[in-house]
Every structure is written in C-alpha cells, then in structure tokens.
Design an enzyme around this catalytic site. Structure first.
Site, short mmCIF file in Angstrom:
data_model
loop_
_atom_site.label_atom_id
_atom_site.label_comp_id
_atom_site.label_asym_id
_atom_site.label_seq_id
_atom_site.Cartn_x
_atom_site.Cartn_y
_atom_site.Cartn_z
N ASP A 1 0.85 -1.18 0.00
CA ASP A 1 0.00 0.00 0.00
C ASP A 1 0.89 1.24 0.00
O ASP A 1 1.87 1.30 0.76
CB ASP A 1 -0.88 0.01 1.24
CG ASP A 1 -2.36 0.12 0.92
OD1 ASP A 1 -2.72 1.14 0.32
OD2 ASP A 1 -3.12 -0.79 1.24
N ASP B 1 -3.12 4.65 -2.44
CA ASP B 1 -4.26 5.17 -1.69
C ASP B 1 -4.66 6.55 -2.21
O ASP B 1 -3.80 7.37 -2.54
CB ASP B 1 -3.86 5.26 -0.21
CG ASP B 1 -5.00 5.53 0.73
OD1 ASP B 1 -5.92 4.70 0.80
OD2 ASP B 1 -4.97 6.57 1.41
N GLU C 1 -6.55 3.97 -6.04
CA GLU C 1 -7.89 4.13 -5.49
C GLU C 1 -8.44 5.46 -6.00
O GLU C 1 -7.88 6.51 -5.72
CB GLU C 1 -7.80 4.13 -3.96
CG GLU C 1 -9.14 4.28 -3.27
CD GLU C 1 -9.00 4.51 -1.77
OE1 GLU C 1 -9.88 4.08 -1.05
OE2 GLU C 1 -7.98 5.12 -1.36
N HIS D 1 -10.41 -3.83 2.36
CA HIS D 1 -10.34 -3.45 3.77
C HIS D 1 -11.34 -2.35 4.14
O HIS D 1 -11.56 -2.09 5.33
CB HIS D 1 -8.93 -2.98 4.10
CG HIS D 1 -8.53 -1.76 3.33
ND1 HIS D 1 -8.31 -1.80 1.97
CD2 HIS D 1 -8.36 -0.47 3.70
CE1 HIS D 1 -8.01 -0.59 1.54
NE2 HIS D 1 -8.04 0.24 2.56
N ASP D 2 -11.93 -1.70 3.15
CA ASP D 2 -12.88 -0.61 3.39
C ASP D 2 -14.32 -1.02 3.15
O ASP D 2 -15.22 -0.17 3.24
CB ASP D 2 -12.56 0.59 2.48
CG ASP D 2 -11.37 1.40 2.96
OD1 ASP D 2 -11.08 1.36 4.17
OD2 ASP D 2 -10.74 2.08 2.13
#
Length: 574
Positions: free
Chosen positions: A101, A209, A266, A343-344
């Site tokens: 990440d 991210d 993202e 994860h979100d």
C-alpha cells in the site's frame, strides 16, 4: 497479443492481506509479517499470483496504519524491515509477487516531516503540508479557510494549530495532515522514502491510496452546499482530480517503469469514464489500473455513507455499475479491475447475497463465479475465499474499532440527543456497510480465537461468531466448500484466460430485477454468465442465439431449466 500488450499484472489474481487480522505468529493478539510468510503456501494453493499487503509501516494506528509516521520502518507489533525482506524473498521463491500500500496523500501528525512543518512558519518544511491563515466572519470570529468536510466524523477538514497560528488541511483524521504535492522537494522526498526504498528491496508495485487527491484546486474554494443541515460540506468533487494530477502520476510512473512494477490507484469521486481513461490509458503512462467505486458505493447515503438503510439498491443498479467498470476496456488501451471486497468494504455475501446458514455457501460460490467471469485484474480479500460474512447484528457499537464507524455513530448520538431509534438505524447501517466487517480476524479454525492467535492470547478484535461454521480448517479438504470452489473457479479463469480476463463485456437483460446475465467475447469465442440474485427460483433468461451453449461450471449440480435460489452458471458457446 504481444508481451508488451499483456504485462504480468493483467493476468494476475491478487490476494489482499490486512496485517493486523491475518495471522498472529507470536501470540500477542495482533497479526504480523511472519504470520503472512508462514501462510504463503496456503495462498499460492488458492491459485493466487500476487499478494497485496495493507500498510505495515510504522504508525500510531489512529486509522489502522493509514496514518504513517515513518515509511522506512515497520510497525513494531507487525515485525521488522528484516521480516519484510524475508517475506519478499519467500514470496518470490514461490513464483509469486508482492505489492504494498502506498499512502502518500497524507502522513501521520507524528511523522518527522510534520513535526518540523508545524514547529514554526519559518521552518524549511513548512510548505511540505497545506497551511492556510484563518478567515473571519462578520462578528470577527475565526473560521477555517473553507467549508470542506473531513471524510471522518463530519467536522471541518481544517485544524487550527495554536502554536503556529494557522490551519492545516486533513481530508481524513485530524491526525492525518495532507502533504503539499505542489512542492517539488516534498514530492522527491515522498518518492525516495515511500517508493524507491521498497522497490529496491524487491516489491513489485503498489496499491496507491486516494490516488486522485494529490493535486488540489489551488484556490481552495468552498464546496457546493449539499447538506443544508450541516456547516461543513462534502468536497470530493473539488479536491479530487486537480490540475496537476497527470503530471504527478507521470513522475511516479517513470519510477515504477524502471522496476517493471505495477500500480493500481484508489480513484474515488470520479464517475466520468473519460476522466478515468485519462489515468489508465496505456499511452498516458500514469496508472496501470484503478479501483472505481461504482459498484461498492451502491446503496450508500449521499451525504454520509451510513445515512441509508441496508439493501437500498436494486439489481439493475448493481449491473449498471459493473458495466461501467467493464466498459473501460471497450475500444480503448485501458485496463480495469474486478473486486467486491477490500479493507474498506463489508463482506460481499452479506452485502449482495444472503449470509444465512441456508444460503451463504451457495452465495459465496455465486459471487466467485461472477468475479471470475469479469475482465481485468481480479482482486480477492482475505477470508473472501472461505465465504466470511459480516459482524453479527446483535453486536453493540462497543465491539467496533473503526474510527469512521464510531465517529458516525457519535455524530448521530450528538445530533439526535441519543434518540434510540436513530441510533438503532445508524448501527444497522454500520453493521451492513462498515469497514470492521473486513477487518475482523481471519477465521482459520473452529478453535478459541479462531486459530488466528493462540487460545491464551487476547485478539485485538473480537472473532466473528461464525468461526465455528466458517473457517479454513474445515474447508481445506471439503470438495463442496467455498474454498474448494474458489480454487476450481480460479483454475477455470486461467484456462480460459483470453475470454474471461481479456474478453469484451456485453450486459444482457439489464432491467431484470432478479437475474444477472452477461456475455464475454474474445475473437470468435464467447462465454455467458447467468446468476440468480434472489432467494426464489427464477426462469432462465432466453440465451443469446449465436450458437449452442454448453455448461462449463455452476455453483450447484443442476440440470433444471429454472435457476435455483442464488444459483450461478457459466456457459461456453459451441
């Protein structure tokens, strides 16, 4: 198709790991890097090519590691840099790849850069973050620079710093100040510290991210008023996709290209297909692919995502959102992604199907079939392969850990005067959509602490009550399990790679409220997916007339004309 047109990451199946919740190797109740290393054979046997590790960097953990205090260190409970080097080595020795990440829109307020930046207006790193003077209203009262709302908690995206007498921008937590990407020196430090350091150690790329937030509108205008009951307004349409985004991503791509490393960004607040194509078109040399939010945002509230009811969507809404992600490939040089969990996000069986004991296994297999039929790089989240489901509905808010969920619940409590009905609605929405559903520990065995950590340890988060029925140990040798079906489905996806990974997507019967069907086409080959997304028997839609359709795989043994509840099938044309 040439090798240049088909790089390794297009055909990859990528397995996402949340370090805190995957596997604890030292009985401290927190997952760690050695736990991942010891699980590599399990992951490889699933049919996975690449693993993606969520932030494992040093962090105060205000936002579960997305608040980074040092890019070149590992959060001590997870391990050390040497542990990461061993994980990279062991992953590569199994002919797999590893991506990390990359969280570089903001840092933690405990990062050395920010500590310097806030120390004084004259500090050399003052301009490394986004500082603005106060503005004053007609009564002389100090106000933030604009009306932007933070993504967490509903308050202002600006925080007053008493020491240096200015506001700093934090699009997320107060403890996550935004970096100033317009400063060239800052960008170079980001590239060196967060990218090159790990690329030199052998990582194969990054999930990036909030990839479209680095360039802000330089005038920092007020956001349009969409919530008339609130002082602070959602501003994603303003701070995303700013004027220098393409320049910054080309700089990053030049670094990645030297290492043959991949990038997946993202990309929120970007519904415009043409804007997405500007990021992921091969000729643009910016990003290899992005995660669009079209599918996972369905049914969320327009102001706060939890300001909604569970299942506030229709199946045609879902189909059209999938189409928008698949349509990126039609007649372009772009690439796309296929995913339902990360994860979100909540667990896909609970979100899109039926997680009751009667239907959850079949539902997990239906979603596996659908995902394996979609073009683009396929992403699977830890536990998805065994059909993990959401947190039980009877858990109270005290069991939840996520700052986003707790901030919203507290916001409703404050706004409503602790109205019990409104708090119950808030908790129902959090249980359905909340991020903790994905962050709960991995269910390895029907044992105390679910095999995630030793029975004597205190797991950092409560284990899901479903662990006795949903776990790796029971599914490993069960040919009818969700895990076995994922293995089989991923094998079929590789066997029919051209068609299922690279084929053109054509949506059928769009307005059918219960059955989802689409055709995949590659040269003269065709495949057809049909899925019954309801708990009742449904009629099979009329098959396309371009040939004789032969069943390839289904999630139940069925030779019926009608589709059973939650049944899915893939056909090939002969």
């Amino acid at each position: 198709m040439t090798d240049a047109q088909r790089p390794w990451w297009k055909d990859a199946v990528i397995y996402q790991i949340y370090p805190a919740s995957f596997k604890d190797s030292n009985a401290d109740g927190i997952g760690d890097i050695p736990g991942i290393t010891r699980s590599l054979d399990y992951i490889k046997n699933l049919g996975v090519d690449t693993i993606w590790i969520c932030p494992m960097y040093d962090s105060p953990q205000i936002d579960m590691g997305y608040d980074i205090s040092d890019y070149q260190k590992v959060y001590p409970p997870y391990g050390t840099v040497a542990d990461m080097e061993e994980l990279i080595h062991q992953t590569h020795s199994r002919d797999m790849r590893l991506i990390l990440d990359l969280v570089i829109n903001h840092t933690s307020d405990q990062h050395a850069w920010f500590k310097e930046s806030r120390s004084s207006k004259d500090n050399a790193k003052r301009d490394w973050y986004i500082w603005k003077p106060a503005r004053y209203d007609g009564n002389g009262k100090r106000q933030p620079p604009n009306n932007w709302r933070s993504n967490f908690g509903g308050g202002s995206a600006w925080e007053w710093d008493e020491h240096s007498q200015e506001y700093y921008l934090h699009l997320f937590c107060v403890e996550q100040p935004d970096l100033n990407w317009d400063n060239e020196e800052t960008r170079k430090a980001i590239y060196d510290s967060a990218m090159t350091f790990w690329l030199d150690k052998g990582v194969d790329g990054f999930r990036i991210d909030t990839v479209n937030m680095y360039s802000k509108n330089p005038t920092y205008p007020d956001a349009p008023i969409t919530d008339h009951d609130a002082e602070w307004q959602s501003a994603g349409v303003i701070y995303c996709n700013g004027p220098r985004m393409h320049e910054f991503l080309q700089e990053m791509n030049a670094i990645l290209a030297r290492y043959d490393a991949m990038s997946v960004g993202e990309c929120p607040h970007t519904p415009d297909r043409n804007k997405v194509l500007q990021y992921v078109g091969a000729k643009q040399k910016q990003l290899n692919m992005v995660f669009q939010f079209d599918v996972v945002d369905i049914g969320m509230g327009s102001v706060f995502k939890y300001q909604t009811k569970p299942r506030a969507y229709t199946l045609p809404d879902f189909k059209k959102a999938v189409l928008r992600t698949q349509d990126l490939l039609d007649g372009t040089d772009a690439w796309t992604t296929a995913f339902l969990e990360n994860h979100d996000q909540a667990r896909s069986i609970s979100r899109w199907c039926d997680d009751s004991p009667q239907w959850r296994v079949r539902s997990g297999k239906l979603l596996a079939l659908m995902l394996a039929s979609l073009s683009g790089t396929l992403y699977i989240y830890e536990g998805q392969e065994i059909g993990m489901i959401n947190i039980p509905k009877d858990w109270t808010i005290e069991e939840y850990k996520d700052i986003d969920s707790k901030d919203y619940y507290n916001h409703v409590a404050e706004q409503s005067g602790n109205d019990s009905a409104k708090l119950a609605d808030a908790l129902a929405a959090i249980q359905y959509l909340g991020r903790d559903n994905a962050r709960i520990p991995m269910q390895w065995a029907p044992a105390p602490n679910g095999g995630f950590t030793d029975a004597s340890a205190q797991a950092w988060m409560r284990i899901n009550d479903s662990v006795t029925d949903i776990n790796v140990a029971q599914q490993l040798h069960d040919k009818d399990s969700v895990l076995a079906f994922w293995r089989r489905t991923l094998s079929i996806r590789k066997q029919h790679n051209d068609l299922l990974v690279h084929g053109t997507f054509r949506l059928l019967d769009v307005e059918n409220p219960h059955v989802f069907s689409f055709v995949k086409e590659y040269q003269d080959r065709k495949a057809l997916f049909i899925g019954n997304f309801s708990g009742e028997e449904r009629q099979v839609p009329d098959l396309p007339t371009e040939g004789r359709w032969r069943g390839l795989v289904g999630n139940i043994d069925s030779h019926e004309d009608d589709l059973a509840p939650w049944e899915g099938r893939i056909y090939l044309v002969e």
